[in-house]
Design a protein around this motif. Structure first.
Motif, PDB file in Angstrom:
ATOM      1  N   SER A 106     -16.437  -5.778 -13.329  1.00 25.67           N
ATOM      2  CA  SER A 106     -15.303  -5.817 -12.408  1.00 25.67           C
ATOM      3  C   SER A 106     -15.501  -6.892 -11.348  1.00 25.67           C
ATOM      4  O   SER A 106     -14.529  -7.521 -10.904  1.00 25.67           O
ATOM      5  CB  SER A 106     -15.105  -4.445 -11.748  1.00 25.67           C
ATOM      6  N   GLY A 110     -13.165  -9.946 -10.775  1.00 22.01           N
ATOM      7  CA  GLY A 110     -12.637 -10.011  -9.418  1.00 22.01           C
ATOM      8  C   GLY A 110     -12.812 -11.367  -8.772  1.00 22.01           C
ATOM      9  O   GLY A 110     -12.015 -11.754  -7.898  1.00 22.01           O
ATOM     10  N   LEU A 276     -14.193  -2.251  -8.151  1.00 24.35           N
ATOM     11  CA  LEU A 276     -12.952  -2.786  -7.595  1.00 24.35           C
ATOM     12  C   LEU A 276     -12.776  -2.351  -6.154  1.00 24.35           C
ATOM     13  O   LEU A 276     -12.319  -3.115  -5.295  1.00 24.35           O
ATOM     14  CB  LEU A 276     -11.760  -2.331  -8.441  1.00 24.35           C
TER      15      LEU A 276
END
Length: 470
Positions: A106, A110, A276
Motif C-alpha cells: 500500500s 501510495g 493506507l
C-alpha cells in the motif's frame, strides 16, 4: 445513542474494510502504471529533493508559501501520528506478520497517488483575498472539476475529520499515555497540550512551518534510534522476522499454525487498510501542505511528497520489526511448546503490543519512551491537521475572523478531549476520515490526464538533457 454507534460502525466497516481498500489501491495501481512506475524512476530525485534541502532553520514561511522542506515536514507531521505506533501492532494482531508485507504494498502504490496529489495541489493553488497562497483538494475540485458543491463537501469533511474530531483523538492519546506512565492528572495534560497548541497555531503559517521543520526531523531521529537499539538487541531474530513477514503474507498457516485461523485475505485486508490509514496517500490531507511549497517546477514537490510516504513506511517497518523480533525472542526463551509466537500477543490491543516490545528491552523505561514518542508524534499531527482545517476554513469563509474562531474551538476541543475517552468519537474520526477520501479520489481519477501530461513533459526534458550531455 446505540443506534448512532451501530450506524457509525456499519459505515466504517463499509468504508475501511471494503470500499476504500479497492478504491485507493485501484487509484494507486492506475497512477503507477500510467506514470511508468514514477516511484521507482524518480526515487533518486526524491531523495535528492528531500535530503538536499534539509534545514532546521529555513526562511520563515509567509503569505507566498513555504520552502519545499517545510512543506514535506508539515505533511509528515500529519502523516506520522499515533497510527504509526499502533497501526503496525493492530495489523499484526488482526492479520499476522504477513499484514506488514501488504502495508509495504500500500505504501508503494501510495507513493504514486501522493505524487499526483502534490502535482494537482501545485497546479491549482491560488491566493485568497488576504494575499495568502492557498491550495489543496477543495481548489482542484472546484477549479479542475468545476464542481463547487463537491469542493464544499470536502472542505467541511476535512474540518470535522482532522481539525476537530481527529485532533480530539490525538489529544486523548497523549493524555492517556502520560497519565498511565507518569500518573499526571488528565486535566493537567489537557491544559498543557491546549496551551502548547495555541502557542504554535496563533502565529499562523510562519510558526507552523517553523515548528514542523524542527520537530519532524527530531522526532524521527529520536524514535528511529530507540527502535534500532531494540533491533540490535534482538539482532538474531531480524532475518526470521523478515521470513515470517514474507511467508505469512502468502501462507499464514505455515508461520502461525493451523489453529490461529488467519487467512491470506485477512493479512491483505488489515495490512493494506492500516497502511493506507498510516501514510494518508489519497486521503486529500497532504496536498494542502505541498500546494504551498515554493518550487521551480511542480513535479519537484511530487518527488518530495513521495518521500514522505517512504519515511512513513520506514517508521512502520521498524516498529513492526521491533514487535515481531521481541515476540520471537519472548517465545524462544519461554520454553513453552506453543503453536506460534503469536501466543505471546494474546489479549493485547494496538499500542499495548508496541509497548510490550519496548518494555521487553528497556524495562520500565519502555513505557516512558513510548509516551514521549506518542507526544512527539501526536502533537505534531495536531498541528498538521489543525493547519489543514484552517486552509479549508479559509476556503469556505475567506476571513481572518473565521480562522480565529476556528482556532478557539480547536483549543477547547483539545483540552476537553484529554479528560475522557469516548469510543464513539474515535469511531466518528475514522468515519469522517473515510468520507473525505471519496471527493478527493473522484478528482484524482478525472484530473489524471493533467498529472500524466506534466510527468511526460518532465520525462522529455530529462531525455533531451541526457542527449545534449552525451
Amino acid at each position: 445513542m446505540n443506534t448512532l454507534i451501530y450506524f457509525v460502525g456499519q459505515v466504517n466497516d463499509l468504508l475501511w474494510n471494503t470500499l476504500l481498500i479497492f478504491l485507493l489501491c485501484g487509484v494507486g495501481i492506475y497512477y503507477t502504471i500510467a506514470l511508468g512506475f514514477v516511484q521507482l524512476r524518480y526515487f533518486k530525485s526524491g531523495c535528492r529533493c528531500l535530503f538536499g534541502n534539509i534545514s532546521l532553520f529555513g526562511k520563515r514561511a509567509d503569505k507566498k508559501g513555504m520552502s519545499s522542506f517545510q512543506a514535506v515536514t508539515t505533511a509528515i507531521a500529519g502523516q506520522v501520528g499515533t497510527g504509526n505506533l499502533a497501526g503496525p501492532a493492530t495489523a499484526i494482531l488482526a492479520g499476522g506478520p504477513g499484514a506488514i508485507f501488504w502495508m509495504w504494498v500500500s505504501s508503494f502504490l501510495g507513493m504514486a497517488t501522493i505524487y499526483a496529489e502534490a502535482i494537482l495541489g501545485q497546479k491549482f493553488r491560488t491566493t485568497d483575498k488576504e494575499g495568502q497562497v492557498v491550495g489543496g483538494p477543495a481548489w482542484y475540485i472546484e477549479n479542475g472539476l468545476h464542481c463547487k458543491w463537491l469542493a464544499v463537501i470536502f472542505a467541511v469533511l476535512v474540518i470535522l475529520a482532522l481539525g476537530f474530531i481527529g485532533n480530539m483523538v490525538q489529544s486523548n492519546s497523549i493524555a492517556s499515555a502520560f497519565h498511565g506512565s507518569l500518573h499526571i492528572p488528565l486535566w493537567v495534560c489537557g491544559l498543557i497540550l491546549a496551551a502548547l497548541t495555541g502557542f504554535v497555531i496563533i502565529g499562523g503559517i510562519g510558526s507552523i512551518a517553523s515548528f514542523a521543520e524542527k520537530i519532524v526531523p527530531i522526532k524521527a531521529v529520536f524514535y528511529l534510534l530507540g527502535t534500532l537499539f531494540i533491533l540490535i538487541y534482538n539482532y538474531q531474530y531480524i532475518i526470521p522476522a523478515f521470513k515470517a513477514i514474507f511467508i505469512a503474507a502468502f501462507n499464514p498457516q505455515a508461520v502461525l499454525g493451523g489453529g490461529v485461523g488467519i487467512a491470506i485475505q485477512e493479512a491483505m485486508r488489515f495490512g493494506i487498510a492500516r497502511g493506507l490509514f498510516s501514510n494518508e496517500a489519497g486521503m486529500g490531507s497532504t496536498p494542502h501542505a505541498h500546494a504551498l511549497a515554493k518550487v521551480e517546477r511542480q513535479e519537484e514537490q511530487g518527488f518530495i511528497a513521495m518521500m514522505g510516504v517512504f519515511v512513513v513506511a520506514v517508521i512502520v517497518t521498524l516498529t513492526a520489526l521491533a514487535i515481531i523480533t521481541s515476540g520471537l525472542s519472548m517465545w524462544d526463551h519461554s520454553g513453552r511448546k506453543v503453536a506460534s509466537f503469536m501466543s505471546v500477543y494474546s489479549g493485547m490491543q494496538g499500542i499495548e503490543l508496541t509497548q510490550m516490545a519496548y518494555n521487553y528491552v528497556y524495562g520500565w523505561f519502555g513505557s516512558l519512551f513510548i509516551s514521549f514518542a506518542l507526544l512527539f508524534f501526536a502533537f505534531s499531527t495536531i498541528i498538521g491537521w489543525y493547519y489543514y482545517g484552517e486552509i479549508n476554513i479559509r476556503y469556505l469563509f475567506g476571513s481572518k475572523k473565521a480562522v480565529r474562531i476556528y482556532q478557539a474551538i480547536v483549543i477547547v476541543f483539545i483540552f476537553c478531549a484529554s479528560l475522557f475517552k469516548v469510543d464513539l468519537v474515535w469511531s466518528m474520526a475514522d468515519m469522517f476520515n473515510g468520507l473525505m477520501v471519496l471527493p478527493n479520489l473522484i478528482a484524482l481519477i478525472i484530473l489524471s490526464p493533467i498529472v500524466i501530461r506534466l510527468t511526460r513533459a518532465l520525462k522529455s526534458v530529462s531525455e533531451n538533457k541526457n542527449e545534449i550531455s552525451s
